[in-house]
Motif scaffolding. Structure first.
Motif, PDB file in Angstrom:
ATOM      1  N   ASP A 159       0.824  -1.204   0.000  1.00 35.41           N
ATOM      2  CA  ASP A 159       0.000   0.000   0.000  1.00 35.41           C
ATOM      3  C   ASP A 159       0.861   1.258   0.000  1.00 35.41           C
ATOM      4  OD1 ASP A 159      -2.793   1.117   0.260  1.00 35.41           O
ATOM      5  OD2 ASP A 159      -1.835   2.042   2.019  1.00 35.41           O
ATOM      6  N   SER A 160       2.017   1.206   0.663  1.00 42.03           N
ATOM      7  CA  SER A 160       2.895   2.382   0.702  1.00 42.03           C
ATOM      8  C   SER A 160       3.487   2.681  -0.668  1.00 42.03           C
ATOM      9  CB  SER A 160       4.020   2.170   1.724  1.00 42.03           C
ATOM     10  OG  SER A 160       4.818   1.051   1.364  1.00 42.03           O
ATOM     11  N   ASP A 161       3.546   1.681  -1.542  1.00 43.13           N
ATOM     12  CA  ASP A 161       4.078   1.895  -2.886  1.00 43.13           C
ATOM     13  C   ASP A 161       3.043   2.499  -3.839  1.00 43.13           C
ATOM     14  OD1 ASP A 161       6.637   0.972  -2.354  1.00 43.13           O
ATOM     15  OD2 ASP A 161       6.094  -1.116  -2.755  1.00 43.13           O
ATOM     16  N   LEU A 162       1.791   2.605  -3.385  1.00 40.83           N
ATOM     17  CA  LEU A 162       0.764   3.278  -4.202  1.00 40.83           C
ATOM     18  C   LEU A 162       0.915   4.791  -3.976  1.00 40.83           C
ATOM     19  CD1 LEU A 162      -2.272   0.937  -3.459  1.00 40.83           C
ATOM     20  CD2 LEU A 162      -0.998   1.078  -5.602  1.00 40.83           C
ATOM     21  N   TYR A 163       2.080   5.293  -4.328  1.00 45.48           N
ATOM     22  CA  TYR A 163       2.496   6.646  -3.955  1.00 45.48           C
ATOM     23  C   TYR A 163       1.619   7.737  -4.570  1.00 45.48           C
ATOM     24  CZ  TYR A 163       4.421   6.816  -8.642  1.00 45.48           C
ATOM     25  OH  TYR A 163       4.537   6.804 -10.006  1.00 45.48           O
ATOM     26  N   ASP A 164       0.940   7.451  -5.674  1.00 43.35           N
ATOM     27  CA  ASP A 164       0.126   8.472  -6.341  1.00 43.35           C
ATOM     28  C   ASP A 164      -1.364   8.164  -6.242  1.00 43.35           C
ATOM     29  OD1 ASP A 164       0.613  10.947  -7.510  1.00 43.35           O
ATOM     30  OD2 ASP A 164       0.255  10.219  -9.533  1.00 43.35           O
ATOM     31  N   LYS A 165      -1.724   7.310  -5.261  1.00 46.20           N
ATOM     32  CA  LYS A 165      -3.115   6.886  -5.139  1.00 46.20           C
ATOM     33  C   LYS A 165      -4.034   8.064  -4.856  1.00 46.20           C
ATOM     34  CE  LYS A 165      -4.372   4.694  -1.435  1.00 46.20           C
ATOM     35  NZ  LYS A 165      -4.568   3.630  -0.404  1.00 46.20           N
ATOM     36  N   ASP A 166      -3.635   8.971  -3.989  1.00 48.03           N
ATOM     37  CA  ASP A 166      -4.506  10.101  -3.643  1.00 48.03           C
ATOM     38  C   ASP A 166      -4.780  10.983  -4.858  1.00 48.03           C
ATOM     39  OD1 ASP A 166      -4.597   9.199  -1.066  1.00 48.03           O
ATOM     40  OD2 ASP A 166      -3.088  10.603  -0.300  1.00 48.03           O
ATOM     41  N   THR A 167      -3.770  11.203  -5.678  1.00 44.48           N
ATOM     42  CA  THR A 167      -3.969  12.002  -6.890  1.00 44.48           C
ATOM     43  C   THR A 167      -4.970  11.336  -7.811  1.00 44.48           C
ATOM     44  OG1 THR A 167      -1.694  12.831  -6.754  1.00 44.48           O
ATOM     45  CG2 THR A 167      -2.822  13.056  -8.876  1.00 44.48           C
ATOM     46  N   LEU A 168      -4.821  10.026  -7.992  1.00 46.52           N
ATOM     47  CA  LEU A 168      -5.718   9.298  -8.888  1.00 46.52           C
ATOM     48  C   LEU A 168      -7.144   9.269  -8.348  1.00 46.52           C
ATOM     49  CD1 LEU A 168      -3.341   6.352  -9.804  1.00 46.52           C
ATOM     50  CD2 LEU A 168      -4.125   8.145 -11.355  1.00 46.52           C
ATOM     51  N   LEU A 169      -7.275   9.063  -7.052  1.00 43.10           N
ATOM     52  CA  LEU A 169      -8.620   9.053  -6.468  1.00 43.10           C
ATOM     53  C   LEU A 169      -9.255  10.443  -6.551  1.00 43.10           C
ATOM     54  CD1 LEU A 169      -8.062   6.746  -3.363  1.00 43.10           C
ATOM     55  CD2 LEU A 169      -9.157   6.179  -5.553  1.00 43.10           C
ATOM     56  N   GLY A 170      -8.439  11.499  -6.454  1.00 45.89           N
ATOM     57  CA  GLY A 170      -8.967  12.848  -6.639  1.00 45.89           C
ATOM     58  C   GLY A 170      -9.473  13.055  -8.061  1.00 45.89           C
ATOM     59  N   LEU A 171      -8.743  12.532  -9.042  1.00 44.58           N
ATOM     60  CA  LEU A 171      -9.215  12.601 -10.429  1.00 44.58           C
ATOM     61  C   LEU A 171     -10.515  11.824 -10.595  1.00 44.58           C
ATOM     62  CD1 LEU A 171      -5.813  12.137 -12.308  1.00 44.58           C
ATOM     63  CD2 LEU A 171      -7.245  14.196 -12.307  1.00 44.58           C
ATOM     64  N   GLN A 172     -10.622  10.682  -9.896  1.00 42.49           N
ATOM     65  CA  GLN A 172     -11.846   9.880  -9.986  1.00 42.49           C
ATOM     66  C   GLN A 172     -13.043  10.653  -9.443  1.00 42.49           C
ATOM     67  OE1 GLN A 172     -12.507   5.335  -9.000  1.00 42.49           O
ATOM     68  NE2 GLN A 172     -12.532   6.493  -7.102  1.00 42.49           N
ATOM     69  N   ARG A 173     -12.848  11.393  -8.344  1.00 42.32           N
ATOM     70  CA  ARG A 173     -13.950  12.180  -7.787  1.00 42.32           C
ATOM     71  C   ARG A 173     -14.366  13.309  -8.736  1.00 42.32           C
ATOM     72  NH1 ARG A 173     -10.920  11.172  -3.044  1.00 42.32           N
ATOM     73  NH2 ARG A 173      -9.780  13.155  -3.276  1.00 42.32           N
ATOM     74  N   SER A 174     -13.422  13.817  -9.519  1.00 39.46           N
ATOM     75  CA  SER A 174     -13.717  14.932 -10.425  1.00 39.46           C
ATOM     76  C   SER A 174     -14.342  14.479 -11.737  1.00 39.46           C
ATOM     77  CB  SER A 174     -12.432  15.711 -10.723  1.00 39.46           C
ATOM     78  OG  SER A 174     -11.868  16.234  -9.551  1.00 39.46           O
ATOM     79  N   HIS A 175     -14.132  13.215 -12.105  1.00 39.37           N
ATOM     80  CA  HIS A 175     -14.566  12.740 -13.426  1.00 39.37           C
ATOM     81  C   HIS A 175     -15.379  11.452 -13.262  1.00 39.37           C
ATOM     82  CE1 HIS A 175     -11.879  15.741 -15.022  1.00 39.37           C
ATOM     83  NE2 HIS A 175     -10.832  15.176 -14.470  1.00 39.37           N
ATOM     84  N   PRO A 176     -16.690  11.514 -13.418  1.00 38.26           N
ATOM     85  CA  PRO A 176     -17.525  10.327 -13.207  1.00 38.26           C
ATOM     86  C   PRO A 176     -17.246   9.200 -14.193  1.00 38.26           C
ATOM     87  CG  PRO A 176     -18.805  12.159 -14.122  1.00 38.26           C
ATOM     88  CD  PRO A 176     -17.474  12.720 -13.744  1.00 38.26           C
ATOM     89  N   TRP A 177     -16.589   9.510 -15.299  1.00 45.63           N
ATOM     90  CA  TRP A 177     -16.279   8.470 -16.285  1.00 45.63           C
ATOM     91  C   TRP A 177     -15.012   7.693 -15.926  1.00 45.63           C
ATOM     92  CZ3 TRP A 177     -11.551  10.215 -17.630  1.00 45.63           C
ATOM     93  CH2 TRP A 177     -11.329  11.584 -17.679  1.00 45.63           C
ATOM     94  N   LEU A 178     -14.335   8.071 -14.849  1.00 45.52           N
ATOM     95  CA  LEU A 178     -13.072   7.448 -14.455  1.00 45.52           C
ATOM     96  C   LEU A 178     -13.267   6.533 -13.259  1.00 45.52           C
ATOM     97  CD1 LEU A 178      -9.941   7.214 -14.545  1.00 45.52           C
ATOM     98  CD2 LEU A 178      -9.863   9.270 -13.096  1.00 45.52           C
ATOM     99  N   SER A 179     -12.689   5.328 -13.352  1.00 39.87           N
ATOM    100  CA  SER A 179     -12.711   4.377 -12.240  1.00 39.87           C
ATOM    101  C   SER A 179     -11.273   3.935 -11.961  1.00 39.87           C
ATOM    102  CB  SER A 179     -13.573   3.165 -12.581  1.00 39.87           C
ATOM    103  OG  SER A 179     -13.465   2.171 -11.584  1.00 39.87           O
ATOM    104  N   VAL A 180     -10.838   4.007 -10.692  1.00 43.02           N
ATOM    105  CA  VAL A 180      -9.481   3.635 -10.303  1.00 43.02           C
ATOM    106  C   VAL A 180      -9.538   2.477  -9.318  1.00 43.02           C
ATOM    107  CG1 VAL A 180      -7.347   4.403  -9.187  1.00 43.02           C
ATOM    108  CG2 VAL A 180      -8.652   5.999 -10.633  1.00 43.02           C
ATOM    109  N   ARG A 181      -8.816   1.397  -9.610  1.00 48.62           N
ATOM    110  CA  ARG A 181      -8.779   0.214  -8.749  1.00 48.62           C
ATOM    111  C   ARG A 181      -7.336  -0.087  -8.354  1.00 48.62           C
ATOM    112  NH1 ARG A 181     -12.495  -1.377 -12.839  1.00 48.62           N
ATOM    113  NH2 ARG A 181     -14.593  -1.793 -12.039  1.00 48.62           N
ATOM    114  N   PRO A 182      -6.938   0.176  -7.112  1.00 48.21           N
ATOM    115  CA  PRO A 182      -5.597  -0.222  -6.660  1.00 48.21           C
ATOM    116  C   PRO A 182      -5.506  -1.742  -6.541  1.00 48.21           C
ATOM    117  CG  PRO A 182      -6.528   1.514  -5.275  1.00 48.21           C
ATOM    118  CD  PRO A 182      -7.652   0.981  -6.110  1.00 48.21           C
ATOM    119  N   VAL A 183      -4.361  -2.287  -6.914  1.00 50.43           N
ATOM    120  CA  VAL A 183      -4.108  -3.729  -6.830  1.00 50.43           C
ATOM    121  C   VAL A 183      -2.784  -3.916  -6.108  1.00 50.43           C
ATOM    122  CG1 VAL A 183      -3.736  -5.860  -8.115  1.00 50.43           C
ATOM    123  CG2 VAL A 183      -5.326  -4.135  -8.993  1.00 50.43           C
TER     124      VAL A 183
END
Length: 447
Positions: free
Chosen positions: A360-384
């Motif tokens: 989880d610590s290596d998902l270094y840009d997760k917050d940025t991506l989740l912020g983009l997801q909140r701004s764009h309803p057509w975007l879905s982000v799934r961390p693996v």
């Protein structure tokens, strides 16, 4: 077309390898005209016969290329390709010796080119020869070969490569191959290799000449911010000294002042910005000269050198197909750029992103991506998250879908790209809709 032939035994002649750019009509028909396969035995005699190709050869004058076999439509390789592949098979067990001898011939015969290479050759040593052998292996496949060589030729401008350097490399190539492929080597094999190298080098020379008219060989880029996201991952933002045009999803090569003449590829982490700044995500890898310098030593005010943009993993804005994006490690950087590109074009196509990391610590840009997801309803982000990233991420994708109507984009470690492509093909995405850049070029991107 002018043919300049050299008689065997003469003391005068011309280099067989091209020294100047050619017209567009000639560049995909590059052939050697200075000799035939028979009666020419010494490399120096071949290398001194010059060809000029200011017009494409006539149909009757063209050397036989790959043919369609009558049995099942299989591709029958050209005679030159058969000879070249025999050589490659023979030298494979002694590739390290071939590489060492190749560079010894280059540097002893032409010591003036030594300064174009890094002081320590342990990283660089196999790259040039490997690129040439890869190109020769695909000599029958211009659809693959020509774009690869054009990128290579344009990119080599940053090393200071000039058209006049190519004959020296060609002589060393023939010399090294002839020494270590004695079972398969002979006049016809030698002629096939000179023809292949002549074609390869001419495409590269032409591409470099075209790029020279459009853009500098490199840009100076000042570091304006250095954000250490994890102990091993940094986000660098740089300001080029001249306008720098690129597309989201592409990458560039970087050179640091700490390791001159050592370049590594890194993807742009954003779409083109109005302020002209460029961002890169860099992970320090063991024994990675450039990556460790960028993560642990670079600071605002340092000046890097930036090569031209490259890569074809870009968005096709003529279609509204959904986008399936797989990003592993710092391979998420170009995926983020693609998302921004779609948003800036005002599109609402579905974009599904799988972001893989070992922890989880290596998902270094997760917050940025989740912020983009909140701004764009057509975007879905799934961390693996998982240790076996090469297998975990493609497997996670297969559990969702269906994806057959999507365009796929993959960026990450080479093993993840290979496994990802296999999995995407298995679940029904056609190969022409799977986009990633050459695995060999991307070792520096994902770390």
């Amino acid at each position: 077309m002018t043919h300049l032939r050299r008689k065997v035994g003469s003391n005068r002649g011309f280099s067989a390898f091209p020294r100047r750019p050619q017209g567009r009509l000639a560049r995909c028909e590059a052939r050697n005209h200075g000799f035939t396969g028979r009666g020419v035995c010494r490399p120096t005699e071949m290398l001194e016969a010059r060809h000029r190709m200011d017009a494409p050869p006539t149909r009757s004058d063209r050397r036989e290329s790959a043919r369609i076999s009558g049995e099942g439509g299989a591709i029958e390789p050209s005679p030159d390709a058969v000879l070249i592949r025999r050589t490659l098979a023979e030298i494979a067990p002694v590739a390290d010796k071939v590489t060492s001898y190749f560079y010894a011939l280059v540097f002893t015969g032409h010591p003036e080119v030594r300064g174009m290479f890094p002081a320590a050759m342990d990283v660089q040593r196999d790259r040039l020869l490997k690129a040439l052998l890869t190109a020769a292996e695909h000599i029958d496949d211009p659809a693959v070969l020509v774009p690869y060589l054009r990128r290579l030729g344009a990119g080599h401008r940053k090393y200071g490569t000039m058209a006049g350097h190519y004959p020296a490399v060609g002589e060393a190539l023939v010399g090294a191959l002839s020494r270590y492929s004695r079972d398969s080597w002979g006049p016809e094999t030698q002629a096939a290799w000179v023809r292949a190298y002549t074609a390869i080098s001419q495409i590269m020379i032409d591409a470099a000449a075209e790029e020279e008219a459009k853009a500098p060989a490199w840009w100076h880029a000042e570091v304006v911010s250095h954000d250490l996201r994890t102990p091993d991952i940094a986000v660098l933002t740089v300001r080029p000294d001249q306008p720098y045009a690129f597309l989201a999803g592409q990458y560039a090569s970087l050179e640091t002042p700490w390791w001159p003449r050592v370049w590594r590829h890194y993807s742009f982490a954003s779409a083109p910005r109005a302020d002209g700044l460029l961002s890169f995500h860099v992970k320090a890898v063991p024994a990675g000269w450039v990556s460790n310098a960028l993560v642990r030593h670079a600071r605002p005010g340092d000046v890097l050198r930036l090569g031209p943009p490259a890569g074809s993993m870009v968005v096709d804005h003529t279609t509204d197909n959904g986008m399936l994006c797989l990003g592993g490690g710092t391979g998420i950087a170009p995926i983020k750029a693609l998302i921004e590109d779609v948003a800036e074009h005002g599109e609402r196509r579905p974009v599904e992103v799988f972001f893989g990391a070992r922890s989880d610590s290596d998902l270094y840009d997760k917050d940025t991506l989740l912020g983009l997801q909140r701004s764009h309803p057509w975007l879905s982000v799934r961390p693996v998250i998982g240790d076996g990233l090469a297998g975990q991420l493609p497997h996670a994708v297969s559990e969702h879908g269906p994806w057959s109507s999507y365009d796929a984009f993959i960026s990450g470690p080479p093993a993840m790209i290979r496994n990802g492509v296999d999995e995407l093909l298995r679940i029904g995405i056609p190969c022409e809709r799977i986009r990633h850049d050459a695995v060999e070029e991307l070792a520096g991107i994902a770390g």
